[in-house]
Motif scaffolding. Structure first.
Motif, PDB file in Angstrom:
ATOM      1  N   MET A  66      16.591 -77.690 -15.622  1.00 12.63           N
ATOM      2  CA  MET A  66      16.317 -78.361 -16.892  1.00 12.63           C
ATOM      3  C   MET A  66      17.089 -79.668 -16.999  1.00 12.63           C
ATOM      4  O   MET A  66      16.536 -80.703 -17.384  1.00 12.63           O
ATOM      5  N   ARG A  67      18.376 -79.621 -16.644  1.00 18.16           N
ATOM      6  CA  ARG A  67      19.197 -80.831 -16.729  1.00 18.16           C
ATOM      7  C   ARG A  67      18.708 -81.898 -15.763  1.00 18.16           C
ATOM      8  O   ARG A  67      18.693 -83.091 -16.090  1.00 18.16           O
ATOM      9  N   ALA A  68      18.307 -81.479 -14.559  1.00 19.81           N
ATOM     10  CA  ALA A  68      17.788 -82.434 -13.580  1.00 19.81           C
ATOM     11  C   ALA A  68      16.506 -83.092 -14.074  1.00 19.81           C
ATOM     12  O   ALA A  68      16.199 -84.227 -13.696  1.00 19.81           O
ATOM     13  N   SER A  69      15.785 -82.386 -14.940  1.00 22.79           N
ATOM     14  CA  SER A  69      14.532 -82.919 -15.489  1.00 22.79           C
ATOM     15  C   SER A  69      14.753 -83.699 -16.770  1.00 22.79           C
ATOM     16  O   SER A  69      13.784 -84.141 -17.400  1.00 22.79           O
ATOM     17  N   GLY A  70      16.033 -83.851 -17.179  1.00 21.55           N
ATOM     18  CA  GLY A  70      16.337 -84.667 -18.349  1.00 21.55           C
ATOM     19  C   GLY A  70      16.483 -83.903 -19.653  1.00 21.55           C
ATOM     20  O   GLY A  70      16.505 -84.520 -20.727  1.00 21.55           O
ATOM     21  N   ALA A  71      16.587 -82.580 -19.605  1.00 21.92           N
ATOM     22  CA  ALA A  71      16.745 -81.803 -20.836  1.00 21.92           C
ATOM     23  C   ALA A  71      18.085 -82.129 -21.499  1.00 21.92           C
ATOM     24  O   ALA A  71      19.079 -82.403 -20.829  1.00 21.92           O
ATOM     25  N   SER A  72      18.122 -82.098 -22.823  1.00 19.87           N
ATOM     26  CA  SER A  72      19.342 -82.365 -23.575  1.00 19.87           C
ATOM     27  C   SER A  72      20.208 -81.110 -23.612  1.00 19.87           C
ATOM     28  O   SER A  72      19.739 -80.005 -23.310  1.00 19.87           O
ATOM     29  N   GLU A  73      21.458 -81.283 -24.026  1.00 17.95           N
ATOM     30  CA  GLU A  73      22.343 -80.127 -24.143  1.00 17.95           C
ATOM     31  C   GLU A  73      21.881 -79.195 -25.264  1.00 17.95           C
ATOM     32  O   GLU A  73      22.109 -77.990 -25.201  1.00 17.95           O
ATOM     33  N   GLN A  74      21.229 -79.726 -26.271  1.00 18.83           N
ATOM     34  CA  GLN A  74      20.665 -78.875 -27.316  1.00 18.83           C
ATOM     35  C   GLN A  74      19.540 -78.023 -26.754  1.00 18.83           C
ATOM     36  O   GLN A  74      19.409 -76.835 -27.102  1.00 18.83           O
ATOM     37  N   ASP A  75      18.716 -78.593 -25.868  1.00 14.62           N
ATOM     38  CA  ASP A  75      17.671 -77.821 -25.196  1.00 14.62           C
ATOM     39  C   ASP A  75      18.289 -76.694 -24.370  1.00 14.62           C
ATOM     40  O   ASP A  75      17.790 -75.558 -24.377  1.00 14.62           O
ATOM     41  N   VAL A  76      19.364 -77.020 -23.665  1.00 13.58           N
ATOM     42  CA  VAL A  76      20.039 -76.019 -22.835  1.00 13.58           C
ATOM     43  C   VAL A  76      20.591 -74.907 -23.713  1.00 13.58           C
ATOM     44  O   VAL A  76      20.447 -73.720 -23.395  1.00 13.58           O
ATOM     45  N   TYR A  77      21.213 -75.295 -24.836  1.00  8.52           N
ATOM     46  CA  TYR A  77      21.776 -74.290 -25.751  1.00  8.52           C
ATOM     47  C   TYR A  77      20.675 -73.351 -26.267  1.00  8.52           C
ATOM     48  O   TYR A  77      20.838 -72.134 -26.277  1.00  8.52           O
ATOM     49  N   GLN A  78      19.557 -73.911 -26.688  1.00 11.11           N
ATOM     50  CA  GLN A  78      18.475 -73.093 -27.240  1.00 11.11           C
ATOM     51  C   GLN A  78      17.894 -72.171 -26.172  1.00 11.11           C
ATOM     52  O   GLN A  78      17.571 -71.012 -26.450  1.00 11.11           O
ATOM     53  N   PHE A  79      17.781 -72.663 -24.932  1.00 11.57           N
ATOM     54  CA  PHE A  79      17.262 -71.835 -23.850  1.00 11.57           C
ATOM     55  C   PHE A  79      18.201 -70.665 -23.574  1.00 11.57           C
ATOM     56  O   PHE A  79      17.773 -69.520 -23.448  1.00 11.57           O
TER      57      PHE A  79
END
Length: 326
Positions: free
Chosen positions: A231-244
């Motif tokens: 996800m991070r490599a694809s540009g996801a935000s830290e909020q996206d990571v938290y929600q996932f």
């Protein structure tokens, strides 16, 4: 900063994945004690930099829920022995208890009573370990450990009530008993390798649900973190990571993992600054950092000065790998 089982260091089989499960476990049902998040509180000891007091305390019907979380809190502060005097550590524990349990004076009194008993237990445990170290036995490893587990259980029920001893230590004793059984299988010379594998598989199949969760937790976390990296490599935000992560585990677990990410990034940043300063101070060449095999007195002084500048004494024990030392 979870504590490890109190079995001998030689019994490495007893080290468990409790730390992984801590990330996955949601707070206990009931009313959470006040001030669970102490991340903004002043650091009690230098070695605790970047951490927060462990243990999630819960009040049910004006009573403290007695469980291992209470011991995690005690051990968090007790781990500072050597940096802080014991009276100061105990005052910090009691202050933390007052902050978290202030809605219930009855729960606070329970916690303080258990703290006193736990301190007595630690002293008795130290005496037990000294006696064991001075004794000579011809028993094999599994037999020695099983005997030790029996002595530990007797000590615990003598220091706490049966109910409290079970609430505080039952899971640990279940975990250790399972590990002893595996050691017995390992040491059984009458069993072939195939029979041992069958015996291990049978133990796995009969594990209680909580222990199964512990064994499965590392792989589960690894799978989720691989997805997080993608996800991070694809540009996801830290909020996206938290929600996932919250969807995979829980909101609290996602927050804890987020804190771990932050601590690891802070550590990496400090290492980078330290290595840069080290190169400049010791006039080291470019390329992978590797300290000279022999340092001059002035270099040794410079090295220790930089170590003290960037890291606590406890953290300095981890630096060899970042200094190009074996």
């Amino acid at each position: 900063m979870r504590s490890l089982p109190v079995l001998p260091a030689a019994a490495g089989v007893f080290l468990t994945v409790t730390g992984f499960v801590w990330f996955l476990t949601e707070p206990a049902a009931g009313v959470p004690a006040a001030a669970l998040n102490s991340a903004s509180a002043p650091v009690f000891a230098q070695s605790m930099q970047g951490t927060r007091p462990d243990g999630q305390l819960t009040i049910r019907h004006d009573q403290l829920q007695v469980d291992p979380e209470l011991l995690y809190l005690f051990d968090y502060y007790l781990s500072a022995q050597g940096e802080k005097p014991l009276p100061q550590i105990l005052e910090a524990i009691r202050a933390e208890l007052r902050q978290r349990l202030q809605p219930s004076s009855q729960a606070l009194a329970q916690a303080e009573q258990l703290l006193n008993r736990y301190l007595d237990y630690k002293k008795a445990l130290l005496a037990l370990e000294k006696a064991e170290n001075s004794s000579v036995t011809k028993l094999n490893t599994a037999a020695r450990l099983r005997a030790r587990l029996s002595r530990l259980h007797q000590l615990r029920v003598s220091m706490f009530s049966e109910k409290d001893a079970s609430a505080l230590f039952a899971l640990e004793e279940m975990r250790d008993a399972d590990a002893v059984r595996r050691m017995e299988i390992f040491e059984d010379t009458k069993l072939s390798q195939a029979e041992k594998q069958q015996a291990y598989a049978k133990l796995d199949a009969n594990l209680p649900a909580r222990l199964k969760e512990e064994r499965e937790a590392p792989q589960r976390i690894q799978n989720v973190e691989q997805q997080v990296a993608q996800m991070r490599a694809s540009g996801a935000s830290e909020q996206d990571v938290y929600q996932f992560r919250a969807m995979q585990f829980s909101a609290d677990a996602a927050y804890r993992l987020q804190e771990l990410d932050r601590e690891e990034q802070q550590w990496a940043n400090r290492i980078q600054l330290y290595q840069q300063a080290l190169r400049q101070a010791l006039q080291l060449p470019d390329g992978p950092l590797r300290l000279p095999a022999v340092l001059t007195p002035s270099q040794q002084i410079a090295l220790q000065s930089l170590r003290n500048q960037y890291f606590s004494p406890q953290e300095q024990q981890r630096l060899a790998a970042y200094e190009g030392r074996s």
